[in-house]
Motif scaffolding. Structure first.
Motif, PDB file in Angstrom:
ATOM      1  N   ASN A  81       0.814  -1.228   0.000  1.00 56.11           N
ATOM      2  CA  ASN A  81       0.000   0.000   0.000  1.00 56.11           C
ATOM      3  C   ASN A  81       0.846   1.275   0.000  1.00 56.11           C
ATOM      4  N   ILE A  82       1.908   1.248  -0.761  1.00 57.53           N
ATOM      5  CA  ILE A  82       2.775   2.429  -0.859  1.00 57.53           C
ATOM      6  C   ILE A  82       2.481   3.127  -2.192  1.00 57.53           C
ATOM      7  N   ALA A  83       2.256   4.425  -2.122  1.00 61.41           N
ATOM      8  CA  ALA A  83       1.918   5.177  -3.338  1.00 61.41           C
ATOM      9  C   ALA A  83       3.182   5.460  -4.151  1.00 61.41           C
ATOM     10  N   TYR A  84       3.013   5.516  -5.463  1.00 65.25           N
ATOM     11  CA  TYR A  84       4.157   5.825  -6.330  1.00 65.25           C
ATOM     12  C   TYR A  84       3.687   6.564  -7.575  1.00 65.25           C
ATOM     13  N   GLU A  85       4.647   7.206  -8.220  1.00 70.41           N
ATOM     14  CA  GLU A  85       4.352   7.942  -9.450  1.00 70.41           C
ATOM     15  C   GLU A  85       5.582   7.838 -10.350  1.00 70.41           C
ATOM     16  N   VAL A  86       5.349   7.906 -11.654  1.00 67.96           N
ATOM     17  CA  VAL A  86       6.458   7.763 -12.607  1.00 67.96           C
ATOM     18  C   VAL A  86       6.692   9.078 -13.338  1.00 67.96           C
ATOM     19  N   CYS A  87       7.949   9.448 -13.469  1.00 75.30           N
ATOM     20  CA  CYS A  87       8.310  10.599 -14.296  1.00 75.30           C
ATOM     21  C   CYS A  87       9.058  10.081 -15.515  1.00 75.30           C
ATOM     22  N   PRO A  88       8.534  10.318 -16.717  1.00 77.96           N
ATOM     23  CA  PRO A  88       9.217   9.781 -17.903  1.00 77.96           C
ATOM     24  C   PRO A  88      10.596  10.402 -18.095  1.00 77.96           C
ATOM     25  N   GLY A  89      11.395   9.745 -18.935  1.00 78.83           N
ATOM     26  CA  GLY A  89      12.735  10.264 -19.244  1.00 78.83           C
ATOM     27  C   GLY A  89      12.991  10.171 -20.740  1.00 78.83           C
ATOM     28  N   VAL A  90      14.060  10.770 -21.169  1.00 76.38           N
ATOM     29  CA  VAL A  90      14.453  10.671 -22.588  1.00 76.38           C
ATOM     30  C   VAL A  90      15.139   9.321 -22.773  1.00 76.38           C
ATOM     31  N   SER A  91      14.525   8.459 -23.545  1.00 76.38           N
ATOM     32  CA  SER A  91      15.126   7.141 -23.753  1.00 76.38           C
ATOM     33  C   SER A  91      16.384   7.251 -24.621  1.00 76.38           C
ATOM     34  N   SER A  92      17.269   6.276 -24.454  1.00 83.24           N
ATOM     35  CA  SER A  92      18.490   6.275 -25.266  1.00 83.24           C
ATOM     36  C   SER A  92      18.172   6.126 -26.750  1.00 83.24           C
ATOM     37  N   PHE A  93      17.019   5.528 -27.082  1.00 79.93           N
ATOM     38  CA  PHE A  93      16.738   5.394 -28.516  1.00 79.93           C
ATOM     39  C   PHE A  93      16.435   6.748 -29.146  1.00 79.93           C
ATOM     40  N   CYS A  94      15.953   7.679 -28.340  1.00 82.81           N
ATOM     41  CA  CYS A  94      15.739   9.050 -28.841  1.00 82.81           C
ATOM     42  C   CYS A  94      17.086   9.775 -28.943  1.00 82.81           C
ATOM     43  N   ALA A  95      17.939   9.578 -27.947  1.00 81.48           N
ATOM     44  CA  ALA A  95      19.260  10.225 -27.987  1.00 81.48           C
ATOM     45  C   ALA A  95      20.092   9.673 -29.143  1.00 81.48           C
ATOM     46  N   ALA A  96      19.906   8.398 -29.470  1.00 76.97           N
ATOM     47  CA  ALA A  96      20.667   7.796 -30.578  1.00 76.97           C
ATOM     48  C   ALA A  96      20.238   8.412 -31.909  1.00 76.97           C
ATOM     49  N   ALA A  97      18.925   8.608 -32.072  1.00 77.82           N
ATOM     50  CA  ALA A  97      18.446   9.249 -33.312  1.00 77.82           C
ATOM     51  C   ALA A  97      18.984  10.673 -33.397  1.00 77.82           C
ATOM     52  N   ALA A  98      18.988  11.365 -32.254  1.00 82.01           N
ATOM     53  CA  ALA A  98      19.502  12.740 -32.242  1.00 82.01           C
ATOM     54  C   ALA A  98      20.978  12.766 -32.643  1.00 82.01           C
ATOM     55  N   ALA A  99      21.737  11.782 -32.149  1.00 85.60           N
ATOM     56  CA  ALA A  99      23.170  11.748 -32.452  1.00 85.60           C
ATOM     57  C   ALA A  99      23.422  11.577 -33.945  1.00 85.60           C
ATOM     58  N   LEU A 100      22.488  10.925 -34.622  1.00 85.74           N
ATOM     59  CA  LEU A 100      22.656  10.659 -36.061  1.00 85.74           C
ATOM     60  C   LEU A 100      21.830  11.606 -36.936  1.00 85.74           C
ATOM     61  N   ASP A 101      21.187  12.600 -36.339  1.00 85.84           N
ATOM     62  CA  ASP A 101      20.261  13.480 -37.073  1.00 85.84           C
ATOM     63  C   ASP A 101      19.263  12.636 -37.859  1.00 85.84           C
ATOM     64  N   MET A 102      18.732  11.641 -37.214  1.00 84.67           N
ATOM     65  CA  MET A 102      17.914  10.660 -37.930  1.00 84.67           C
ATOM     66  C   MET A 102      16.434  10.769 -37.567  1.00 84.67           C
ATOM     67  N   GLU A 103      15.576  10.544 -38.577  1.00 87.96           N
ATOM     68  CA  GLU A 103      14.130  10.432 -38.345  1.00 87.96           C
ATOM     69  C   GLU A 103      13.755   8.972 -38.532  1.00 87.96           C
TER      70      GLU A 103
END
Ligand code: SAH
Length: 254
Positions: free
Chosen positions: A100-122
């Motif tokens: 009975n412990i409450a929790y919440e999630v905060c999303p993050g930038v996944s590495s798959f997004c950072a990898a696309a950014a590194a390659l200027d890729m869509e």
């Protein structure tokens, strides 16, 4: 209260504003030391207890959280990238539910997004692929048979393969078995967004060789598909002058 926080791919300024705020408020932080940048821990307040989960079992993590809860403390469980991918958060949440412990999630930038950014890729290039398959090779931990690399490769959609940098010979073989041509563009992105980031653009059949040449054996993503180095694609309809949307009248009224 327990906060699951996505730490982002590595660069300390790629955590979300909310995630950073929660770290600043935490009494206890349990972070995945193998991949979370320790610089993020500088944000913790004085007296915050910090644990590296790389050296802990699920039971030990739970014990630290439960003890903190009994003392009315706030815990941040800091996961690499976004916690929803290979984060093993469900099993932690189930324990918290039982207690009975409450929790919440905060999303993050996944590495798959950072990898696309590194390659200027869509990943979703019009006319090339409109889908991204996020998966991994079966290794010491299994993957359901119906989700084999070869089965996904048959779609020839963009693929992002996690946790597999040490198995590239097998990965290439499976990708080709599934239907990718051996000369399909592929990339290895090592430690996306870290100072030591490396990007290697190659083809499906040269993945293992190029990783070896670059000394890459872990902490890398493999990206596969024509989108990796595609020069020809369709222009988007959404931004075409002819195209009418809810926000803009197109010139073509036929
Ligand atoms: N939840 C994480 C993934 C955890 S699984 C996320 O959303 O990114 C760990 C695997 O993620 C590693 O083996 C590697 O394949 C990949 N990974 C994590 N951080 C990475 C980074 N900065 N660059 C490249 N790959 C990374």
């Amino acid at each position: 209260m327990v906060y699951f926080v996505g730490a982002g791919p590595g660069a300390p300024d790629l955590i979300t504003v909310r995630g950073q705020k929660w770290i600043r408020q935490a009494d206890v932080v349990i972070y995945a030391g193998s991949l979370v940048n320790p610089e993020l821990l500088r944000e913790t307040k004085e007296g915050c207890q910090v644990y590296d989960s790389a050296r802990m079992t699920l039971e030990q993590v739970a014990e630290v959280i439960l003890e903190a809860e009994h003392k009315g403390k706030t815990t941040v469980r800091l996961h690499t990238g976004d916690p929803c991918l290979y984060g093993a958060i469900r099993e932690q949440m189930d324990i918290l539910d039982q207690e009975n412990i409450a929790y919440e999630v905060c999303p993050g930038v996944s590495s798959f997004c950072a990898a696309a950014a590194a390659l200027d890729m869509e990943y979703t290039l019009p006319g090339v692929s409109q889908s991204v398959v996020i998966t991994r090779m079966a290794g010491r931990t299994p993957v359901p048979d119906r989700e084999s690399i070869a089965a996904f490769a048959a779609h020839k959609a963009t693929m992002v393969i996690f946790l597999s940098a040490g198995m590239l010979h097998n990965l290439s073989r499976e990708l080709i078995k599934g239907g990718y041509e051996p000369d399909t563009p592929a990339a290895i992105v090592y430690k996306a967004s870290w100072p030591e980031e490396k990007t290697v653009v190659c083809t499906v059949d040269t993945l293992a060789e190029r990783a070896r040449e670059n000394g890459i054996t872990k902490t890398a993503l493999i990206l596969v598909g024509q989108g990796v180095s595609q020069k020809s694609y369709d222009r988007s309809r959404l931004y075409h002058p002819d195209f009418t949307t809810g926000y803009r009248e197109g010139t073509d009224t036929k």
